[in-house]
Design a protein around this motif. Structure first.
Motif, short mmCIF file in Angstrom:
data_model
loop_
_atom_site.label_atom_id
_atom_site.label_comp_id
_atom_site.label_asym_id
_atom_site.label_seq_id
_atom_site.Cartn_x
_atom_site.Cartn_y
_atom_site.Cartn_z
N ALA A 240 0.82 -1.20 0.00
CA ALA A 240 0.00 0.00 0.00
C ALA A 240 0.86 1.26 0.00
O ALA A 240 0.55 2.24 -0.68
N LEU A 241 1.95 1.24 0.74
CA LEU A 241 2.84 2.41 0.79
C LEU A 241 3.48 2.65 -0.57
O LEU A 241 3.64 3.81 -0.99
N LEU A 242 3.87 1.58 -1.25
CA LEU A 242 4.47 1.74 -2.57
C LEU A 242 3.47 2.34 -3.56
O LEU A 242 3.80 3.26 -4.31
N TYR A 243 2.24 1.83 -3.54
CA TYR A 243 1.22 2.39 -4.44
C TYR A 243 0.92 3.84 -4.06
O TYR A 243 0.78 4.71 -4.93
N THR A 244 0.82 4.11 -2.76
CA THR A 244 0.52 5.47 -2.31
C THR A 244 1.58 6.46 -2.78
O THR A 244 1.26 7.59 -3.19
N ALA A 245 2.84 6.06 -2.74
CA ALA A 245 3.92 6.93 -3.19
C ALA A 245 3.78 7.24 -4.68
O ALA A 245 3.97 8.38 -5.12
N ARG A 246 3.46 6.23 -5.48
CA ARG A 246 3.26 6.43 -6.92
C ARG A 246 2.04 7.32 -7.17
O ARG A 246 2.05 8.18 -8.07
N PHE A 247 0.99 7.13 -6.41
CA PHE A 247 -0.22 7.93 -6.59
C PHE A 247 0.05 9.39 -6.23
O PHE A 247 -0.43 10.31 -6.92
N ARG A 248 0.82 9.59 -5.19
CA ARG A 248 1.15 10.96 -4.79
C ARG A 248 1.96 11.66 -5.87
O ARG A 248 1.73 12.83 -6.17
N GLU A 249 2.92 10.92 -6.47
CA GLU A 249 3.68 11.48 -7.59
C GLU A 249 2.76 11.84 -8.74
O GLU A 249 2.87 12.91 -9.36
N ALA A 250 1.85 10.91 -9.06
CA ALA A 250 0.98 11.09 -10.22
C ALA A 250 0.03 12.26 -10.05
O ALA A 250 -0.37 12.90 -11.04
N LEU A 251 -0.37 12.56 -8.81
CA LEU A 251 -1.29 13.69 -8.60
C LEU A 251 -0.64 15.02 -8.98
O LEU A 251 -1.35 16.00 -9.28
N ARG A 252 0.69 15.09 -8.99
CA ARG A 252 1.36 16.32 -9.41
C ARG A 252 1.29 16.49 -10.94
O ARG A 252 1.37 17.61 -11.44
N ASP A 253 1.17 15.36 -11.66
CA ASP A 253 1.21 15.41 -13.12
C ASP A 253 -0.15 15.27 -13.77
O ASP A 253 -0.28 15.47 -14.98
N HIS A 254 -1.17 14.87 -13.00
CA HIS A 254 -2.50 14.63 -13.57
C HIS A 254 -3.54 15.43 -12.81
O HIS A 254 -3.58 15.41 -11.57
N ARG A 255 -4.41 16.08 -13.59
CA ARG A 255 -5.43 16.92 -12.97
C ARG A 255 -6.51 16.08 -12.28
O ARG A 255 -7.02 16.45 -11.23
N THR A 256 -6.86 14.95 -12.90
CA THR A 256 -7.95 14.14 -12.38
C THR A 256 -7.43 12.96 -11.56
O THR A 256 -6.32 12.46 -11.79
N GLY A 257 -8.25 12.51 -10.65
CA GLY A 257 -7.90 11.34 -9.86
C GLY A 257 -7.82 10.09 -10.71
O GLY A 257 -6.99 9.20 -10.45
N TRP A 258 -8.65 10.01 -11.75
CA TRP A 258 -8.63 8.84 -12.62
C TRP A 258 -7.31 8.73 -13.38
O TRP A 258 -6.71 7.66 -13.48
N GLY A 259 -6.85 9.87 -13.89
CA GLY A 259 -5.57 9.88 -14.59
C GLY A 259 -4.42 9.52 -13.66
O GLY A 259 -3.51 8.77 -14.04
N ALA A 260 -4.46 10.03 -12.44
CA ALA A 260 -3.42 9.71 -11.47
C ALA A 260 -3.46 8.23 -11.08
O ALA A 260 -2.42 7.59 -10.91
#
Length: 707
Positions: A240-260
């Motif tokens: 879960a921590l590994l996925y959370t770290a990737r999701f946090r990174e992706a939120l900087r590059d994607h406007r929507t939650g789906w894209g992240a």
């Protein structure tokens, strides 16, 4: 994908997991229904002791474990004490959970008496012994000490020690992980989502394991139950921590939650599946064991890891998609915000400093780390992992252990726990001579179903009772019971059993020896054999997985070498601590095996997290820059995951069982060592020093520019 599906799909995933948790949750309290801590659950499947146990009902009435009651008064038992002991024996004989009670047996020195109460097969050993102990306490005359020991007493003490497995262990583990996550993320919501994911995975695992155990497909005992809970909580939180770290990174590059979410799944799917698959394959290697307890742990742990993977890659993404940036409140990652600078003079933070150290002194770093780990590993010289007495399994107070000491002071130490010999009836006299000729044997009788006591003498002049009955013969064999001079779980008793086997084999090559002591001998011998076989198999299997994952030969060899050295260091330090700090009597042969399987599989986990990211960055920026960027971007999350996993395994220490306490220390210390030294310094320094050669023979090893 339509907006409708983007809403419905994650909602459906959450609802499905809620349904699984609502069904599986109640099974937390029911797992003890299908769990057993009886010694039979640890027996080697093909050992002589197992064969004797399976055939013992052919020679005598089937019964449960014997509880040995010892009463002692310094200065000698009085006539009133003996009268009270006889009344107690009568009272015990009237109990529904007691099959038979022996006469009161006084010791030669007159200071103690012994009563053997054999339980019924239907009796719950723990409840029966608790009730018998209460009866003994009520019946004791003033100044007389009483103990309930023997196989039933030790089983009851072991069951009581495992009593905290359902609530206390899980509560301590969850509380420790929650505190760590709060400190790491400084968010009130995210730790709840992560722990919810881990808890739901555990609910699903226990549900499946319960039904498999109910159907007698797998065996669940206290150690399997405890390790399952810890393994699922720790592994699910790590993924879960590994996925959370990737999701946090992706939120900087994607406007929507789906894209992240899509970006985070693309980046984390391969390393999480590879890590989980590595652990699953590693624990399934325990199926090669000849010990039922080891075989049981393999599929049970694999089920737990499988549900950890499933929850981390389905439930958590759905939850984070539902909460999006609010999950990280108050430190929300804003869309378009800059990613942290990972390398170069502008990089800040501890991982930037570690990266600069690795880049500047890579060879010095990995040599110093290796020497330090090897120095820790020298503690292996003093490791005593060839088994411990049954009386030392429970840490702290044990009435059965105290009672055994009193029993050995006044009676033959093996009273109530005889060695059992099954051999040919035509060789009965020669077998009796062989058994009585072994040093350490105090007496021998033969099992007889028709005798009131269940046995008849086979030495000296037969008594009137013996004349009315003969040894029971089944399939041409008889069963002899040899009382040992030493306590059944002592080294001396184990040597006596080995000598017995040698002696009876000379008379009857088909004769087999079983009983409590023989079970311990066979369990320890088989555990050592399992350790010798399974450890190399695990190494080879994980090495092949790493080669396929990293598309390289050199890097996987480096990773396997690093976890071997790390394991040796952890076990070496553990041996020193066990011997010189806690003064433990030794260790079970399975302690190094379990520690190895978990440390290698989980240690490789962190290296997979690191090296898959290093490879990803190296393809864009080159091998050296890739190492530094991979280290910088994974440093925080892997260190957090390591601390979480160490804390969860350390929670095993709250269960006062020697085996679990030792596993807790070795794995927790080893995980921290892997996280802080191996993954942070040793592996990056070697990879940086090797450069492109680390990726031989893949295309990356031949690239001289960014790809």
């Amino acid at each position: 994908m339509s907006r409708f599906l983007r809403i419905v799909l994650p909602a459906l995933v959450i609802v499905v997991w809620l349904a699984i948790a609502s069904v599986g949750g109640p099974y937390f309290g029911k797992i003890s229904e299908v769990s057993t801590n009886d010694q039979t659950s640890f027996l080697p499947a093909s050992a002589d002791a197992t064969k004797v146990q399976e055939r013992s009902s052919e020679f005598r009435q089937e019964s449960g474990a014997p509880a040995i009651i010892v009463l002692e008064r310094d200065g000698g038992m009085s006539s009133s004490d003996l009268s009270a002991a006889k009344d107690l024996a009568t009272q015990l004989g009237d109990r529904d959970d007691v099959e038979a009670v022996s006469p009161v047996i006084p010791s030669e020195d007159g200071d103690a008496v012994e009563i053997v109460a054999t339980l019924t097969t239907a009796a719950d050993t723990g409840d029966a012994v608790e009730a018998i102990r209460a009866d003994v306490d009520d019946a004791l005359p003033s100044g007389v000490s009483g103990y309930v020991t023997g196989p039933a007493g030790f089983t009851a003490d072991l069951t009581e020690a495992f009593a905290g497995i359902d609530g206390l262990l899980l509560g301590v583990a969850l509380a420790a992980v929650f505190v760590i996550l709060i400190i790491v993320y400084r968010s009130p919501l995210l730790p709840i989502l992560v722990l919810g994911t881990a808890t739901f995975a555990l609910c699903a695992s226990i549900l499946v394991v319960w039904w498999l155990a109910k159907a007698d497909i797998v065996t669940v005992n206290g150690q399997v139950q405890g390790i399952l809970s810890i393994l699922v909580i720790g592994a699910a939180t790590d993924y879960a921590l590994l996925y959370t770290a990737r999701f946090r990174e992706a939120l900087r590059d994607h406007r929507t939650g789906w894209g992240a979410t899509k970006a985070a799944l693309r980046g984390s799917l391969e390393p999480i599946l590879a890590s989980g698959g590595t652990v699953i394959v590693g624990v399934l290697c325990l199926l090669l064991s000849d010990l039922n307890s080891n075989k049981a742990l393999g599929p049970v742990a694999a089920i737990g890891i499988a549900f950890s993977l499933l929850a981390a890659l389905s439930l958590l993404p759905a939850l984070l998609l539902a909460f999006r940036r609010a999950a990280f409140w108050p430190l929300r990652p804003a869309y378009g915000s800059a990613h942290p600078v990972l390398t170069g003079p502008d990089a800040r933070g501890i991982w930037a400093r570690v990266g600069r150290l690795v880049a500047k002194r890579s060879r010095v770093v990995w040599i110093v780390c290796t020497v330090g780990l090897l120095a820790m590993g020298t503690g292996l010289v003093g490791l005593k992992a060839d088994g411990v007495p049954q009386s030392d399994l429970v840490i702290g107070a044990s009435q059965a252990r105290d009672g055994q000491d009193v029993l050995a002071d006044h009676f033959p130490g093996g009273s109530g726990s005889p060695a059992q010999v099954i051999g040919s009836e035509r060789d009965l006299d020669a077998l009796v001579d062989a058994v009585t000729g072994v040093d350490g044997v105090d007496g021998v009788v033969a099992a007889a179903k028709d005798a009131p006591a269940g046995t008849v003498p086979v030495t000296g002049d037969p008594t009137s009772n013996a004349a009315a009955a003969a040894p029971t013969v089944s399939r041409g064999d008889v069963l002899l019971e040899a009382t040992l001079s030493d306590p059944a779980d002592s080294d001396a008793a184990e040597q006596t059993v080995r000598d017995l086997r040698t002696a009876v084999e000379r008379v009857d090559p088909g004769a087999i020896v079983g009983g409590v002591t023989a079970t311990a001998v066979d369990t320890n011998d088989t555990g050592i054999r399992d350790r010798t076989l399974i450890i190399p198999v695990v190494l080879v299997v994980i090495l092949l997985i790493l080669m396929l994952l990293l598309r390289s030969v050199v890097a996987p060899l480096v990773l396997i070498g690093s976890v071997i050295v790390s394991f040796a260091a952890a076990l070496g330090v553990g041996a020193l601590v066990f011997d010189h700090v806690f003064h433990f009597p030794g260790a079970d042969p399975s302690v190094p095996l379990y520690s190895f399987v978990f440390l290698v599989a989980l240690g490789v986990d962190y290296n997979i997290f690191l090296m898959t990211r290093v490879r990803e960055e190296a393809l864009r920026h080159g091998p050296h820059e890739g190492v530094l960027r991979g280290l910088g971007v994974t440093g925080g999350v892997i260190t957090s995951a390591g601390v979480v996993l160490a804390a969860t395994f350390a929670a095993l220490g709250v269960i006062p069982i020697l085996f679990l306490v030792q596993i807790a220390f070795v794995v927790a210390f080893g995980v921290l060592l892997d996280t802080i030294v191996v993954r942070s310094l040793l592996v990056p320094a070697i990879a940086y020093d090797l450069g492109r050669r680390a990726w031989w023979p893949s295309r990356l090893s031949r690239a001289n520019h960014h790809m």
